[in-house]
Structure formats: structure tokens, C-alpha cells
Design an enzyme around this catalytic site. Structure first.
Site, PDB file in Angstrom:
ATOM      1  N   HIS A 111       0.808  -1.231   0.000  1.00 35.47           N
ATOM      2  CA  HIS A 111       0.000   0.000   0.000  1.00 35.47           C
ATOM      3  C   HIS A 111       0.835   1.272   0.000  1.00 35.47           C
ATOM      4  O   HIS A 111       0.282   2.349   0.218  1.00 35.47           O
ATOM      5  CB  HIS A 111      -0.910   0.056   1.229  1.00 35.47           C
ATOM      6  CG  HIS A 111      -2.009  -0.946   1.214  1.00 35.47           C
ATOM      7  ND1 HIS A 111      -3.264  -0.677   0.711  1.00 35.47           N
ATOM      8  CD2 HIS A 111      -2.053  -2.215   1.648  1.00 35.47           C
ATOM      9  CE1 HIS A 111      -4.032  -1.743   0.851  1.00 35.47           C
ATOM     10  NE2 HIS A 111      -3.320  -2.696   1.416  1.00 35.47           N
ATOM     11  N   LYS A 164      -8.287  14.188   4.609  1.00 34.53           N
ATOM     12  CA  LYS A 164      -7.440  13.005   4.570  1.00 34.53           C
ATOM     13  C   LYS A 164      -6.423  13.169   5.683  1.00 34.53           C
ATOM     14  O   LYS A 164      -6.367  14.228   6.312  1.00 34.53           O
ATOM     15  CB  LYS A 164      -6.729  12.899   3.217  1.00 34.53           C
ATOM     16  CG  LYS A 164      -6.041  14.209   2.768  1.00 34.53           C
ATOM     17  CD  LYS A 164      -5.345  14.074   1.426  1.00 34.53           C
ATOM     18  CE  LYS A 164      -6.270  14.173   0.237  1.00 34.53           C
ATOM     19  NZ  LYS A 164      -6.405  12.950  -0.526  1.00 34.53           N
ATOM     20  N   ARG A 165      -5.621  12.136   5.953  1.00 31.64           N
ATOM     21  CA  ARG A 165      -4.566  12.311   6.952  1.00 31.64           C
ATOM     22  C   ARG A 165      -3.679  13.493   6.563  1.00 31.64           C
ATOM     23  O   ARG A 165      -3.499  13.776   5.378  1.00 31.64           O
ATOM     24  CB  ARG A 165      -3.715  11.036   7.057  1.00 31.64           C
ATOM     25  CG  ARG A 165      -4.382   9.938   7.841  1.00 31.64           C
ATOM     26  CD  ARG A 165      -4.693  10.347   9.253  1.00 31.64           C
ATOM     27  NE  ARG A 165      -3.495  10.332  10.071  1.00 31.64           N
ATOM     28  CZ  ARG A 165      -3.283   9.478  11.060  1.00 31.64           C
ATOM     29  NH1 ARG A 165      -4.193   8.577  11.383  1.00 31.64           N
ATOM     30  NH2 ARG A 165      -2.169   9.529  11.763  1.00 31.64           N
ATOM     31  N   LYS A 187       0.966  14.681   1.000  1.00 31.68           N
ATOM     32  CA  LYS A 187      -0.396  14.982   0.530  1.00 31.68           C
ATOM     33  C   LYS A 187      -0.571  16.486   0.268  1.00 31.68           C
ATOM     34  O   LYS A 187      -1.547  16.907  -0.327  1.00 31.68           O
ATOM     35  CB  LYS A 187      -1.425  14.488   1.538  1.00 31.68           C
ATOM     36  CG  LYS A 187      -1.419  12.956   1.705  1.00 31.68           C
ATOM     37  CD  LYS A 187      -2.472  12.504   2.706  1.00 31.68           C
ATOM     38  CE  LYS A 187      -2.402  11.016   3.054  1.00 31.68           C
ATOM     39  NZ  LYS A 187      -3.047  10.159   2.035  1.00 31.68           N
ATOM     40  N   THR A 197      -8.398   6.870  -1.775  1.00 29.96           N
ATOM     41  CA  THR A 197      -9.754   6.344  -1.895  1.00 29.96           C
ATOM     42  C   THR A 197     -10.760   7.464  -1.637  1.00 29.96           C
ATOM     43  O   THR A 197     -11.895   7.408  -2.130  1.00 29.96           O
ATOM     44  CB  THR A 197      -9.996   5.186  -0.897  1.00 29.96           C
ATOM     45  OG1 THR A 197      -9.402   5.540   0.353  1.00 29.96           O
ATOM     46  CG2 THR A 197      -9.395   3.898  -1.401  1.00 29.96           C
ATOM     47  N   LYS A 216     -14.529   8.631  -3.336  1.00 30.92           N
ATOM     48  CA  LYS A 216     -15.752   8.962  -2.578  1.00 30.92           C
ATOM     49  C   LYS A 216     -16.289  10.338  -2.980  1.00 30.92           C
ATOM     50  O   LYS A 216     -17.503  10.537  -3.089  1.00 30.92           O
ATOM     51  CB  LYS A 216     -15.461   8.908  -1.066  1.00 30.92           C
ATOM     52  CG  LYS A 216     -15.085   7.503  -0.593  1.00 30.92           C
ATOM     53  CD  LYS A 216     -14.436   7.496   0.789  1.00 30.92           C
ATOM     54  CE  LYS A 216     -13.727   6.167   1.028  1.00 30.92           C
ATOM     55  NZ  LYS A 216     -12.831   6.195   2.217  1.00 30.92           N
TER      56      LYS A 216
END
Ligand code: NBG
Length: 825
Positions: free
Chosen positions: A370, A561-562, A567, A669, A673
């Protein structure tokens, strides 16, 4: 007649689905489980009574499925994962049983509100983020598709911490999710395994003259099973999630007590229970902590022994057919000790010869990687492994020895290759590389998005790919449309069903039927009205939980998100600062008003991630209070992003921010969504963004930034962020404003380190992508002003998102990796 009626009634006790039966059983549970009557019951009593009422209706199906799987000796998927981020059960189970309406009506008759009871549930936050939530989506899809499956993991007493925001900083609060009990689980005090730790090993020759090894542990901890039914959508069956909790074998040491050592007597109990106490709140980092290793081994050992126990219950089945019974999926390397543990069980306890044991082991496991981030690849120091799992270290050495011999035969003299595939990293402090162990011990290896799998093959696992190309495949992630569309966005689902008929939620490719309505202005108006009402719902939530007023006519631009540097939440922050400066300079600027909404947790020990949260909140405070700009620009940080909150956020987004540095996000992911709920993505060519863009069409996706290849070459060329800063006045002004302490009362030190790091290193290439990002946002603003164009984009995103259903992903795993078929109950 009366006899017949009472027989009919008895039939439906605990299973009846009518309003009357549900109401009767609810009151019954309130009385006989909660020992309350309605006038004095607390909201939680009522929630529990309802949860038990729903659970009864699940158990019926669950028991039937278990019987059927047993009769057919069905091949079974075992999904081993250190994390399952389930989210609240009640709503999901009502939906899957199809009784939301009946339950609402039953409660109405009692003067109670279903929504209030739904809000009572404490969500089981047994995961950090995407990886744990993926496991939950896959469990749901397997149940929906009637694929026999058991999820195995850890029942953490404290899940992911609750996040509060104080003065802009993240504060972590213990997640006491079990405080009022958990009605969804069934304790199994008779399903236990004693797990060994520490000590040493001894070789000996047994009665039959075989050389064997005995492990004499330093201590043992008991693992006890807790079962949670995972029900499939409108399915006749349900699957099992079995989580292990750690207990002391003797809860009280009488000997110690008798000599007056009261504390010593309970000490062992406390030490044992520590193992399943708390989830490590780190996402994408491996920190070689002894307790974490103990957690991993604990759940792996209990799970494998449970599988063996179940398999051997079937008459005529022996241990030699273990791999025919199970396909065991390793969700990242957290359960990779399974490879060594199954070898230990087969060789030391079931007395199989090594070669046969290895055949079985290698045909049992499949491994999903992952992450590509080096800091997330787990490596355990040899001395630690030797102390905690002495027998496993021996087994790992033996596997490695045999494996490297094979590699040497194929590539004589290629020492670089040997060093790279070895299970032991000898370059510095010696460690065991868990990804290598997982690769060697698995018959299938997969990445979670097309680009990610390609990068695995080309870089991180290149030498394994050269050895066994046939073991590698891609399985792009998916998410369950039941929770993230049906539950989260009922109004949109009603419109879709009205347009396409029912049934699309399990056949998501049918959403394509929406394409023909994408330009219909009447349809578009209804579509927009639904988005607006979802935005109003989120605005209410944000008013209540962050104290910020939002206007539902503005663009809702969301990044949840985290929090992680790769990111790039801080890229968005830089952009917001530049917008703020432009609006200050030019009050007449044509600018569709927008709010930037953030949410996400930072690992408690991740300094920079916590600074990023503080920065966003500081910017929010200044911007939201500034009358020159706050009629067109606002910023909100939603505290405590979790599954429950996410269900309010995804449906309300106009724009979905997926802006990781290309080559860093394995899949993502959240991106799926958002798009599933009609948000349009602004994103890089990273992870599954690429496939989302391919599906929805490039004209319905806002693309910017360097590609993964370009990131690589820029770095090789010697990337100099300071040059970018010098050349771009907008970027320079934004950075300088932050550095000046403008957003934090003049404190120049607070963001000094962050700015320094960006100016001199910028490992995630924010500066390199800044201009493209800002320009892309201009396009977003223009597109939004063209209402019809925007509505069409939003509709087409939903129409073409079908492939990202977790049902599709699970079908691929079943057909191409697991070779498991559905069992119709
Ligand atoms: C995460 C990735 C995401 C991905 C999820 C699920 C880890 C180690 N990895 O990009 O960062 O979507 O896994 O596959 O948490």
C-alpha cells in the site's frame, strides 16, 4: 387460531421485519437487556436497545451463512489486517437489511427520532486512514457478493484518538469507544489461543528420531475472539469479522498475593492486556516499537491457529490441504509475520517436513503493498526480533538461506541483486525487511492503482518482479457505494433511482445511464438543489463544531485526509494565502466566492503535520475575520475527521483536492468517494487519480502538476526551490507573508522551520507545482461560474465512477488472485 397466531409470532421474535414486530422487540430489548422503561431511558439506552433489535435480525442470516459455508466446506478468504476502520454500524445495517423505513416508523410511533439514536453511536475507529477503511469496504463488498470471508484483526480498546482543535493546535483525546459497551460484537470466551513471547529455543530429537525445535517462551498471553457480523447489502448472508483481545492467562497471581505483593499480583494481567490496548496512530510510518511487533505477532498467531482449527473440524480434512481451504490476504506488511508463523505451526507443531510446509505456506498467502514511501516500509531490528520471537528469527534465516541459494543459481555472482532481495538488510543496523518476507512467502503480489503497481515493479520491488513477473498484478482500490453514496447522500440516490430504476448500487456501471441527462437543464437544476442541501447540512455542522459561518452558494472546496507532507495540505495553504493577498490588493477582482474546507488527523509525533494544522487554522482565523476578503473567501478546519464526519463532507463538496506529489500516493480512496458524490477533482497524475480522470474524461477533471517521471528527473537535475521562489513573485509574497508572522501574531519562529525546509529542500515539490496549481484553480473558478457546464461535469463524474465500487475490486481479487467463488445461501 390463537395457537397458530402465537406460533407465527414466535417465528418472528427477533427476526420479524414489520413495524409492529420491530417496535415490540425494541421495547422488549429496552426492558430485558437495558433494564429500562421508556420514560427513564437515556438516549444511549435507546440506541443500545435498537442496536440489539437490529443485531438479532443480522444474526439469523449470519448463522445460516455459517451453516452453509460449513456444509459446503467453501473455500474462504481470510483478510488479515491490523486495521479495520468500520465506521458506525447502525445506519449501515439498517440499509443492508432494508428496514430503515420500518424502524423509523416504529420509533415515530414511540415518539422517538431515529436520527437522534444514530448520532449516539461511537464509531469503532480501529484504523488510521485509507488502509483500514479499505479493509472495511472490502469486508462489506465480500458480504454483499456472498464471498465466504473472515476478517482477522485486533480489537483495540482505544482506537484512533479523537482530535480536538485548541488555539489552532491538534490535541489528542483518548478514544473510549467501548465505554458504553459494544452491542455489535459477540464475545467468544471459548475461542482462545495462548501466544508465546520471548525466551529461547532448544533443539532435540523426538521419540521417532526426528530433529525438532522447542520454543521455551518467557511469557504467554491469551488471545480471545470477539465476533462482529458484517452484513451484505440486501444479502441473505453475512460474514465474520473476528478481532482478538489480549488477556492474562492467570488474571491474578495467588502466589504473589499470598506473600503480600498485591500489585505484583495484578502486574502480569496489566502487562498482557497492554497488547491490544491501543492502535498506533501512525499512518505511513514504521517505527520499530516492541509493542507494535507484539501486536502484529499476537493477532497473526491467533488468526492462523483459528483457521487451522476451523479447517481440521471438517471430517477428512488434514493440515496438508490448508492452502486449498484458504486464500489469506496480507493487508500490507503488518501481518507479514504470518509467513514465519505458519511455517512454525506446520513444522514445529504439525510436524510437516520443511519442503511441504513451504509449499503450503507459499500457496496460502497473497500480499497487497500500500505504499512507496521508504519510511513506511517496515523493518524490524534483528536484536528485537530475537528477543520477542526467537523461533521466528531462526525460521526467517532458514527461509532466506534457501531463497538466496535459488537466486544465486539464477544470477551467479550478482551480489547487488542478492543484497536487494535478501530478507535481511545488512547495510546498516541489521533488520528484517517485512516487504521482502511478504513477497517471498506469497503467490500473488499486488499494488492498489495502476501507476502504483508500475512503480512497484520498476523500483521498490523491481528485483522481485524480475524473479517472478507472473506473481505481480494490479488491483485498483474501490470503495463501497452503500456507505459512501446511499447512506451519505440519500437525496442524490433517490434522484438516481428515479432516473435509472433501483438496483444500480450493486451494478454501478448502470450509472452510465445518467450521461444522457447530463445536459438536461431540468435534471441539472434538481442535481444542484441536492448538492445545495448537502452543503447546507455541512454548513450547519461546521457552524456547530468549528464556529464558522458558511454560505451554501459558495464553492465548497474540500481536502480531507490524513495530514502528511506528501499529501500537500500546505500547498493548498500557500495558494489560499496568495488568494488572500490578491483580494486585499484588488477588492473588485472577479472571483467566485469560495470556502476551503480541511479535515484530517496528524500522527501525534509528526511535528510538521501538526504545524500544518496550526497554519491552516491560523490562516482561517485571519482570513475569516478580515472584512476586506471574508465575503468571498473563507477557510474552515473541521475537527476530528472520521468515518461519521466524512459521510457529511463528501456529499457537500463541489471540488475535491487530490494534490499529492506525483508518485507518492499509492491510490487514494477519498478521491473516489468525492467523485461518486459529484465533486469535480483538482488533482495531480498520482495514484488512482489517473484512472479516475481516464474514466470521467479529461474535460471533467482539473489536472495540474509534474508527473511522477518529471518529479524524478527534476530531482536528478538538482531541484532548487529557492530559484522558483525568486522567479515567482506571487509565491514569494505568500511565503514572505507567512514567514513574517502575519498569521500568528508576529511570531516569526513558528513557521520558520517549515519555510526553511521549503526554501532549501522542498522534498515534495510544492514550489515546483505552485504556479500550475494556482492557474488550475483559476480554471476551476471560471468553470463554476458557468453553471450548466459545472453541473454537467458533476453529473458525468457520477455517471462514470462505477469502476471504483469495491464490488469491482473484490470481483477482481476473487477471479484473479483468490480463486474463491460466491456461495449462495
Ligand atoms: C495507504 C495509501 C493510500 C491508499 C490506501 C489503501 C497506507 C500504508 N497506505 O494511497 O497511502 O489508498 O493505503 O490502499 O496506509
Amino acid at each position: 387460531m390463537a395457537k397458530q397466531a402465537s406460533a407465527r409470532l414466535a417465528d418472528t421474535v427477533r427476526t420479524g421485519l414489520s413495524v409492529g414486530e420491530i417496535k415490540r422487540d425494541f421495547l422488549d430489548n429496552l426492558r430485558y437487556i437495558q433494564a429500562r422503561f421508556p420514560e427513564v431511558a437515556s438516549s444511549n439506552d435507546l440506541y443500545q436497545a435498537l442496536a440489539y433489535t437490529v443485531r438479532d435480525r443480522l444474526l439469523e442470516r449470519w448463522v445460516r451463512a455459517a451453516q452453509r459455508y460449513r456444509e459446503t466446506a467453501a473455500r474462504t478468504v481470510c483478510y488479515l489486517s491490523a486495521e479495520f476502520l468500520l465506521g458506525p454500524h447502525l445506519g449501515a445495517n439498517l440499509l443492508s437489511l432494508g428496514i430503515s423505513g420500518e424502524v423509523r416508523a416504529a420509533l415515530d410511533e414511540l415518539g422517538l427520532s431515529l436520527d437522534r439514536l444514530l448520532a449516539e453511536e461511537e464509531e469503532p475507529g480501529l484504523g488510521n486512514g485509507g488502509l483500514g477503511r479499505l479493509a472495511a469496504c472490502y469486508m462489506e463488498s465480500m458480504a454483499t457478493l456472498a464471498v465466504p470471508a473472515i476478517g482477522y484483526g485486533i480489537r483495540y480498546e482505544f482506537g484512533i484518538f479523537d482530535q480536538a482543535i485548541c488555539d489552532g493546535w491538534q490535541v489528542e483525546l483518548t478514544d473510549k469507544w467501548l465505554r458504553y459497551g459494544n452491542p455489535w460484537e459477540i464475545p467468544r470466551p471459548t475461542i482462545t489461543f495462548d501466544v508465546k513471547f520471548g525466551g529461547h529455543t532448544e533443539g532435540f530429537v523426538d521419540d521417532e528420531g526426528r530433529y525438532r525445535v522447542r520454543w521455551i517462551p518467557e511469557r504467554e498471553v491469551r488471545g480471545m475472539a470477539y465476533d462482529t457480523p458484517i452484513h451484505g447489502y440486501r444479502a441473505a448472508s453475512a460474514n465474520l469479522l473476528r478481532l482478538w483481545t489480549a488477556q492474562a492467562i492467570e488474571s491474578f497471581d495467588f502466589q504473589a498475593f499470598n506473600v503480600g505483593d498485591y500489585y505484583g499480583a495484578v502486574d502480569a494481567k496489566i502487562r498482557s492486556e497492554t497488547i491490544s490496548k491501543v492502535l498506533y496512530p501512525n499512518d505511513e510510518t514504521a517505527l520499530g516499537k516492541r509493542l507494535r511487533l507484539a501486536q502484529q505477532y499476537f493477532f497473526v498467531s491467533c488468526s492462523l491457529r483459528d483457521m487451522i482449527r476451523i479447517h481440521l473440524q471438517v471430517p477428512g480434512k488434514g493440515i496438508d490441504s490448508f492452502h486449498e481451504k484458504y486464500a489469506v490476504q496480507l493487508n500490507d506488511t503488518h501481518p507479514a509475520l504470518s509467513v514465519a508463523e505458519l511455517m512454525r505451526l506446520l513444522v514445529d507443531e504439525h510436524l510437516l517436513p520443511w519442503e511441504q510446509a513451504w509449499e503450503i505456506t507459499r500457496n496460502t498467502f497473497c500480499y497487497t503493498n500500500h505504499t512507496l514511501l521508504p519510511e513506511a516500509l517496515e523493518c524490524w531490528p534483528l536484536p528485537l526480533l530475537k528477543q520477542v520471537l526467537p523461533r521466528h528469527l531462526e525460521i526467517i534465516f532458514e527461509i532466506n538461506h534457501r531463497f538466496l541459494n535459488d537466486v544465486r543459481m539464477r544470477y551467479p555472482g550478482d551480489e547487488r541483486r542478492i543484497a536487494s532481495v535478501s530478507l535481511i538488510d545488512e547495510s546498516g543496523e541489521k533488520t528484517v525487511r517485512m516487504a521482502n518476507l511478504a513477497c517471498v512467502g506469497s503467490r500473488a503480489i499486488n499494488g492498489v492503482a495502476a501507476l502504483h503497481t508500475e512503480l512497484l515493479k520498476a523500483h521498490v520491488l523491481k528485483d522481485f518482479h524480475a524473479l517472478w513477473p507472473e506473481r505481480f498484478s494490479n488491483k485498483t482500490n474501490g470503495v463501497t457505494p452503500r456507505r459512501f453514496l446511499q447512506l451519505a447522500n440519500p437525496e442524490l440516490c433517490a434522484l438516481i433511482s428515479e432516473t435509472l430504476g433501483e438496483g444500480w448500487v450493486t451494478h454501478m456501471e448502470r450509472l452510465r445511464g445518467l450521461e444522457q441527462h447530463a445536459s438536461d437543464t431540468g435534471f441539472q437544476a434538481r442535481w444542484r438543489a441536492i448538492k445545495r442541501s448537502n452543503k447546507a447540512r455541512l454548513a450547519d455542522y461546521i457552524r456547530e463544531h468549528a464556529g464558522i459561518e458558511l454560505d451554501s452558494d459558495w464553492i465548497f472546496d474540500v481536502q480531507v485526509k490524513r495530514i502528511h507532507e506528501y499529501k500537500r495540505q500546505h500547498l493548498s495553504a500557500l495558494h489560499i494565502v496568495s488568494l488572500y493577498q490578491r483580494l486585499k490588493q484588488d477588492p473588485r477582482l472577479e472571483f467566485p466566492p469560495r470556502v476551503f474546507i480541511f479535515g484530517g488527523k496528524a500522527a501525534p509525533g509528526y511535528f510538521m503535520a501538526k504545524r500544518i494544522i496550526k497554519l491552516i487554522n491560523d490562516i482561517a482565523t485571519v482570513v475569516n475575520a478580515d472584512k476586506d476578503v471574508n465575503q468571498r473567501l473563507r477557510v474552515a478546519f473541521v475537527p476530528n475527521f472520521c468515518v461519521k464526519v466524512s459521510e457529511i463532507i463528501y456529499p457537500a463538496a463541489d471540488v475535491s483536492e487530490q494534490i499529492s506529489t506525483a508518485g507518492k500516493e499509492a491510490s487514494g480512496t477519498g478521491n473516489m468517494k468525492f467523485a461518486m458524490n459529484g465533486a469535480v477533482t483538482i488533482g495531480t497524475l498520482d495514484g488512482a487519480n489517473i484512472e479516475i480522470r481516464d474514466q470521467v474524461g479529461e474535460e471533467n477533471f482539473f489536472l495540474f502538476g509534474l508527473t511522477a517521471d518529471a518529479v524524478r528527473t527534476e530531482k536528478e537535475k538538482g531541484y532548487r526551490p529557492r530559484d522558483v521562489y525568486d522567479a515567482n513573485p506571487t509565491l514569494k509574497a505568500a511565503i514572505d507573508l507567512i514567514a513574517s508572522g502575519h498569521f500568528c501574531g508576529g511570531d516569526r519562529a513558528l513557521y520558520g522551520g517549515m519555510i526553511e525546509g521549503l526554501m532549501n529542500h522542498d522534498p515534495y515539490m510544492l514550489f515546483a507545482d505552485f504556479e500550475a496549481y494556482a492557474r488550475c484553480h483559476e480554471d476551476v473558478g471560471r468553470a463554476y461560474l458557468d453553471t450548466q457546464r459545472w453541473s454537467k461535469m458533476s453529473i458525468l463524474n457520477v455517471a462514470r465512477i462505477g469502476m471504483f465500487s469495491s464490488d469491482r475490486a473484490i470481483r477482481e481479487y476473487c477471479d484473479e488472485i483468490w480463486r474463491v467463488r460466491p456461495v449462495i445461501v
